[in-house]
Structures are given as structure tokens and as C-alpha cells.
Design a protein around this motif. Sequence first.
Motif, PDB file in Angstrom:
ATOM      1  N   GLY A 219      12.114  -0.774  -8.217  1.00 59.71           N
ATOM      2  CA  GLY A 219      11.032  -0.929  -9.312  1.00 59.71           C
ATOM      3  C   GLY A 219      11.187  -0.189 -10.887  1.00 59.71           C
ATOM      4  N   SER A 220      12.191  -1.583 -10.985  1.00 61.03           N
ATOM      5  CA  SER A 220      13.133  -1.275 -11.957  1.00 61.03           C
ATOM      6  C   SER A 220      12.453  -1.339 -13.469  1.00 61.03           C
ATOM      7  N   SER A 221      11.431  -2.085 -13.412  1.00 61.98           N
ATOM      8  CA  SER A 221      10.225  -2.207 -14.660  1.00 61.98           C
ATOM      9  C   SER A 221       9.214  -1.049 -14.964  1.00 61.98           C
ATOM     10  N   SER A 222       8.654  -0.765 -13.184  1.00 60.03           N
ATOM     11  CA  SER A 222       8.216   0.819 -13.208  1.00 60.03           C
ATOM     12  C   SER A 222       9.044   1.926 -14.181  1.00 60.03           C
ATOM     13  N   ALA A 223       9.841   1.574 -13.360  1.00 62.11           N
ATOM     14  CA  ALA A 223      10.764   3.447 -14.090  1.00 62.11           C
ATOM     15  C   ALA A 223      10.973   3.408 -15.604  1.00 62.11           C
ATOM     16  N   SER A 224      10.994   2.144 -15.797  1.00 62.33           N
ATOM     17  CA  SER A 224      11.083   2.259 -17.602  1.00 62.33           C
ATOM     18  C   SER A 224       9.729   2.695 -18.468  1.00 62.33           C
TER      19      SER A 224
ATOM     20  N   VAL B  98       0.818  -1.241   0.209  1.00 63.14           N
ATOM     21  CA  VAL B  98       0.169  -0.467   0.051  1.00 63.14           C
ATOM     22  C   VAL B  98       1.023   0.817   0.099  1.00 63.14           C
ATOM     23  N   LEU B  99       1.968   1.089   0.503  1.00 63.45           N
ATOM     24  CA  LEU B  99       3.134   2.169   0.124  1.00 63.45           C
ATOM     25  C   LEU B  99       4.012   2.264  -0.807  1.00 63.45           C
ATOM     26  N   GLY B 100       4.464   3.846  -0.911  1.00 63.44           N
ATOM     27  CA  GLY B 100       5.832   3.449  -1.816  1.00 63.44           C
ATOM     28  C   GLY B 100       6.506   4.850  -1.548  1.00 63.44           C
ATOM     29  N   PHE B 101       7.350   5.062  -2.570  1.00 59.43           N
ATOM     30  CA  PHE B 101       7.638   6.733  -2.551  1.00 59.43           C
ATOM     31  C   PHE B 101       9.126   6.826  -3.668  1.00 59.43           C
ATOM     32  N   ALA B 102       9.341   7.713  -4.242  1.00 62.91           N
ATOM     33  CA  ALA B 102      10.009   7.980  -5.525  1.00 62.91           C
ATOM     34  C   ALA B 102      11.872   8.476  -4.995  1.00 62.91           C
TER      35      ALA B 102
ATOM     36  N   ALA C 268       0.779   1.830 -15.999  1.00 66.15           N
ATOM     37  CA  ALA C 268       1.371   1.693 -16.269  1.00 66.15           C
ATOM     38  C   ALA C 268       1.541   0.374 -14.497  1.00 66.15           C
ATOM     39  N   MET C 269       0.128   0.084 -14.246  1.00 64.67           N
ATOM     40  CA  MET C 269       0.178  -1.729 -13.494  1.00 64.67           C
ATOM     41  C   MET C 269       0.013  -2.648 -14.682  1.00 64.67           C
ATOM     42  N   LYS C 270      -0.687  -1.925 -16.040  1.00 57.87           N
ATOM     43  CA  LYS C 270      -0.729  -3.159 -16.980  1.00 57.87           C
ATOM     44  C   LYS C 270       0.422  -3.906 -17.099  1.00 57.87           C
ATOM     45  N   GLY C 271       1.698  -2.676 -17.501  1.00 57.34           N
ATOM     46  CA  GLY C 271       3.199  -2.736 -17.632  1.00 57.34           C
ATOM     47  C   GLY C 271       3.755  -4.395 -16.519  1.00 57.34           C
ATOM     48  N   GLU C 272       3.212  -4.131 -15.061  1.00 53.79           N
ATOM     49  CA  GLU C 272       3.212  -4.719 -14.214  1.00 53.79           C
ATOM     50  C   GLU C 272       3.026  -5.842 -13.936  1.00 53.79           C
ATOM     51  N   GLU C 273       2.197  -6.069 -14.227  1.00 50.44           N
ATOM     52  CA  GLU C 273       0.954  -7.319 -14.067  1.00 50.44           C
ATOM     53  C   GLU C 273       2.210  -8.103 -15.375  1.00 50.44           C
ATOM     54  N   MET C 274       2.609  -7.963 -16.446  1.00 51.99           N
ATOM     55  CA  MET C 274       3.529  -8.664 -17.428  1.00 51.99           C
ATOM     56  C   MET C 274       4.883  -8.774 -16.086  1.00 51.99           C
ATOM     57  N   ALA C 275       5.048  -7.630 -15.761  1.00 53.19           N
ATOM     58  CA  ALA C 275       7.367  -7.938 -15.283  1.00 53.19           C
ATOM     59  C   ALA C 275       6.450  -8.621 -14.070  1.00 53.19           C
ATOM     60  N   CYS C 276       6.248  -9.217 -13.472  1.00 49.44           N
ATOM     61  CA  CYS C 276       5.988  -9.593 -12.130  1.00 49.44           C
ATOM     62  C   CYS C 276       4.587 -10.636 -11.508  1.00 49.44           C
ATOM     63  N   GLY C 277       3.502 -10.439 -12.423  1.00 51.43           N
ATOM     64  CA  GLY C 277       2.577 -11.852 -12.347  1.00 51.43           C
ATOM     65  C   GLY C 277       1.524 -10.691 -11.704  1.00 51.43           C
ATOM     66  N   THR C 278       1.447  -9.603 -10.706  1.00 53.30           N
ATOM     67  CA  THR C 278       0.187  -9.015 -10.702  1.00 53.30           C
ATOM     68  C   THR C 278       0.749  -7.482 -10.815  1.00 53.30           C
ATOM     69  N   GLY C 279      -0.762  -6.969 -10.931  1.00 58.26           N
ATOM     70  CA  GLY C 279      -0.848  -5.163 -11.520  1.00 58.26           C
ATOM     71  C   GLY C 279      -0.595  -4.576 -10.167  1.00 58.26           C
ATOM     72  N   HIS C 280       0.731  -4.708  -9.381  1.00 62.10           N
ATOM     73  CA  HIS C 280       0.650  -3.561  -8.360  1.00 62.10           C
ATOM     74  C   HIS C 280       0.805  -1.814  -9.073  1.00 62.10           C
ATOM     75  N   ALA C 281       0.746  -1.208  -7.992  1.00 57.57           N
ATOM     76  CA  ALA C 281       0.816  -0.030  -8.165  1.00 57.57           C
ATOM     77  C   ALA C 281       1.629   0.575  -7.100  1.00 57.57           C
ATOM     78  N   ASP C 282       2.452  -0.159  -6.047  1.00 55.68           N
ATOM     79  CA  ASP C 282       3.208   0.624  -5.155  1.00 55.68           C
ATOM     80  C   ASP C 282       4.329   1.387  -5.737  1.00 55.68           C
ATOM     81  N   ASN C 283       5.192   0.557  -6.791  1.00 58.25           N
ATOM     82  CA  ASN C 283       5.543   1.195  -7.454  1.00 58.25           C
ATOM     83  C   ASN C 283       5.560   2.797  -8.787  1.00 58.25           C
ATOM     84  N   VAL C 284       4.694   2.238  -9.683  1.00 56.22           N
ATOM     85  CA  VAL C 284       4.051   2.591 -10.440  1.00 56.22           C
ATOM     86  C   VAL C 284       3.460   3.887  -9.775  1.00 56.22           C
ATOM     87  N   ALA C 285       2.905   4.114  -9.310  1.00 53.50           N
ATOM     88  CA  ALA C 285       1.791   4.439  -8.515  1.00 53.50           C
ATOM     89  C   ALA C 285       2.727   6.195  -7.808  1.00 53.50           C
TER      90      ALA C 285
END
Lengths: 311, 311
Positions: A98-103, A22-26, A128-145
Amino acid sequence: MDRSVKVFAPATVANVVCGYDVLGFAVDQPGDEVIMRIKDEPGVVITKISGDEGRLPYHPAKNTVSVSVQHYLDHIGRPEVGVEIELFKKMPIGSGLGSSSASTVAGLFAINTLMGNPLTQMELVPFAMKGEEMACGTGHADNVAPALLGGFVLIRSYEPLDIIRLPYPEELYCSIVFPHVDVPTRDARKIIRSNVSLKDAVVQWGNVAGLVSGLFLKDIDLISRSMKDVIVEPVRSILIPDFYKLREIAMDNGALSFGISGSGPSVFTFTRNADDAQIINEKLKKHFLWLDTESISYHSPINSKGPIILD
Amino acid sequence: MDRSVKVFAPATVANVVCGYDVLGFAVDQPGDEVIMRIKDEPGVVITKISGDEGRLPYHPAKNTVSVSVQHYLDHIGRPEVGVEIELFKKMPIGSGLGSSSASTVAGLFAINTLMGNPLTQMELVPFAMKGEEMACGTGHADNVAPALLGGFVLIRSYEPLDIIRLPYPEELYCSIVFPHVDVPTRDARKIIRSNVSLKDAVVQWGNVAGLVSGLFLKDIDLISRSMKDVIVEPVRSILIPDFYKLREIAMDNGALSFGISGSGPSVFTFTRNADDAQIINEKLKKHFLWLDTESISYHSPINSKGPIILD
């Protein structure tokens, strides 16, 4: 309208010790860069990838950047637009940063810029979550957001998606050490127990509430004492050599907190200033070396801007 | 120094839907009153209890008020002080509104006043928790802390005790309905599962973080959409007749939230104003009547002061 753009998007620390999922920061450093050019014929293609040691796919249906850019173009009703993408990996893959998220975020910010910004950065999150879904198996938002919005972010809910930007004390500084041990996100998720005791869950949500309160109050001490994880860290820490000794070293040298970044193996600390962050990085790297493990370190304030246009 | 004092302490709503064991707030109505008089010989005695329908013990070792007052006197090194206590229960027992906490807090505030306030209200919390331990089997702080401090309170941690005062939107109004069904706290705790799924726990701490954010941001809408409980309510709601129909009635009439107060059977809603609270109370009472269940209702802003001296 510009025909090409170069974008930087930041690395991110997800979970933030007590805020699993649920939490993330850049952070300002590291991050990835993308150069995107409009081409005359339709289709999203990747023409160059550097810094990935050959690990990322060029195939547009298999690369998170091209997949999310195509998804975006279809959504805004511009499937006829074609782009060429050059991806410059300037951060390690599989690091828990969050390497895939950054790209992906760099790519989405680039295409949205080239299209004249029809969507807000918040509206780009689901793509961006669509990309995460492919990279990690689940579409999380705690890196992309946080990569898209900058700063500190709460994902209150996934259904419906509800993202809250949190304030934070400006002096908060982040140190990151990435040891060269392999922890794929999929495996790191697998080892977590699917059930937890209610007692531990209550401790955890007390700490999550404490951390969020500390961020709003800009109370460094409350932030520090709230950053404890009784649920995920006890399990995931076994994937990181000498985890508790590393914590001791960090805390002995002025860290406000110490924990795993995302699913690891990177570890991060909060400090009150750049000097403390640098000293902690050196001491942690030294300890990893003593363990025969190479590592890379970064130190950075919390990134407030998210992606930026470089050219 | 005064030889006697009369004190009011407020009822409280613990858990606050998603914050099981960590959140609580105080209301202006109802509450309990205590008159305390210094007497010449040592010993804490209870000389009168009204409004309890004969349910509370006079024995000083068995009443939460006298137990916590004696504990306080021992702690401040004044075991020779003797007091007479009159307790006026002005709120129902076993209602889930922190009835024992209100009495205990009134007693502790009274004795601290008579002793010249050697302790702060925050420092009184552990003494009130001693009373809770006797009344409920566990020394929780989610009723006594808001009763003592007023307002909205987070108990981040019990070991060590760490209590954070949270801001809240001033327009927030609370309606409460106490149906006459019996749900002792001990039993209500027993029916909760000791294990929960990690998936549910993540949903819950996302909501706790959302509620705390909403309180700081004074964002009524965020508060409203964060107030969901996937852990405790699904179980405890079975003790309250027609719980989900009651929710529907409340939400259809402008409630921002609807949930169980503490361990029940009282239910509470947040509204934007007194009128909405009053209408909801009437509709809920009417539905309870249709279920052949008598009920009492209250409506009140969030109490900002905690205990107050009446005379």
C-alpha cells in the motif's frame, strides 16, 4: 491555524489471505511521511519527493497525493487554498504494502488537519480511493481504509461504501518480507481468473467468516486455521519465487499464517510475538538470498492509530 | 439410567441469505419430537411415525433417525443396545426448514441422553450429518449443527469439520412462511451454477463478513444491510412464486431481511420484534393466497438451546 504540518501514514496489508478485496490492516512500520505547507497563492504543488528513486511524478495532476488533496479542497469548498507538499517515501514502491495509499493518506490527513478537521477519517476514505484509482487502475479501499483508520478493517461493500472496523488480539504481530522482484498491481490483477468454482467460493467465504469470528473472539487458533486462500493465492503465488517453500519455512518457525500482502510480491506472516516475527524474517530473507534475490523485511504490531502528526 | 426419554429438536434456517452452505440458525418453532425407549433385544426400530402423511420410511436402514442412532451406537461401542423410536413430525417435510435434521437431532439427543451423555452436542454433529447425507444426497451441517447447538452457527470448514458458535442480538425475531409448492433439496441444489464470477464472489464474502461482524457487534442495521445474496438467490428464487413481490411486502412492513430458508420454498425474515414478524407473516400468507397457494407460517425468536428433554 497552523500553516504547516508533518504527518506519518502507515503501510497496509490488503486481502489478508482469504479476504480478497474486502480485508486489510495497518502496520506500524514501514510508512510514508508528508510535510505540507499552506502557501499564499492557490494550487497544490509538490516541491520535493525523496526515497522514490525518481519514480514518482511531480506533476500535480499525476501524483496521487496532489490529486486527492485537490479533490478534497474542491469538495470542502476551499479551491482557493494553495499548498506545497514534500513527500518522503520511506517504504518501497510496488511492494504490495500500500505504498501509494500511505502517501495519499498522509497527504489527506495533513490537509484535513490544516483545514481544522472538517471531515472525519472515515469521510476521507473516498478521497483516498480517488488516488488509488489513478495509481492502480481501480479505486479499492482495502489499503486506504486501514491506512486512514488504523487497525483491521472490513470493506463490506463498495456501492454504497460500507467500512467496518474489526477488533483484533493485541498480541498479534506481523512480519513482512519484500523481495526485489517486480509485480505491478495492474498485472497481478490481470492474472486472476474472472470465474471461480462455487465450491471454492464457499470454502473461501467460510474462511473469511472464520477469520472475522476469530478476530472478534480474539481466538488466535481460529484466526490461524481460517487464513487459507483457495482462490487468488494459487494463481498469484506463481509470481513469487519458491512461494510454498517460503510458507513451509514460516510455518515451521511459529507463524500463525503466511500469505501474499496485497498483490505482492511482499509476503507477510502473523505471529504471537516480536521474537517469532524477527526469526521468520531472517529465515525468509536467507532463503531469498539463496534464490539470488535481495529483500527487505519489517516486523511490527498491528497499527492501531492510522496516520499521526509528527510535528 | 432412564429407560425412555422424549425430546424436542428445533427447525433451522440454513444459508441465512448470504452464507450459502456455511451459516445456519435454529428457531423455537416449529420442530420435531421423538420418544425413545430402550428395549431388551438389540436393533434400532421405528414403531410409530405421525404427522408425515405417510411419506417417511419405517425401514431402519432408510430412515435418517434410525440410521444416525445406529451409527452412534456402533461408534460408542454399544451395538448391542436396542431402541424403539416414535417420531412425531410437527413440521412440514420438504419445507427448507431442516425437517430431516430436526428428527435426526432429536433422535441423537435422545440416545445420547439414554446412554448417559458420553458425547457432547458438538460431537454429535458428524452423526447427524450421516443422516443428512441420506436425506439430501450431501452431508451438510448447516441445518444439523444449529439444530444440535441452538443459536447461530458458522461451519467454517468441512474438512476438517470446524463449527463456530456466533453470538446474536437477543431482540432478533424470525418469521417464516412455508408455501405449498414443491422444491426438493436435491433439485434445488442442481439448478445452482457450478461457476460464479469472482466479482460476485467478492460481493458475497464481503456480505458474509458483514453479517458475522453485525452478529458480534449486535448491530441490527449492519446485519440488515449485509443480508444480500448475489449468488444463489437469483437462481433459486425462480422456484418461489412472486419472490421479489414477497420481498417488497416484507421490507415495506419492517423486515430487516428477506430470503429463502435453506433450499426453499420457505421464506424467512428477520424483524426487531414478534409483532412485526406476525404482521409480515399475515401479509405474506395473504399474498400467497392471492396466488392460489396455501401456506403455513411460524414466528419465533432465535432458539438458544437446541434440543430439549420434554419428559
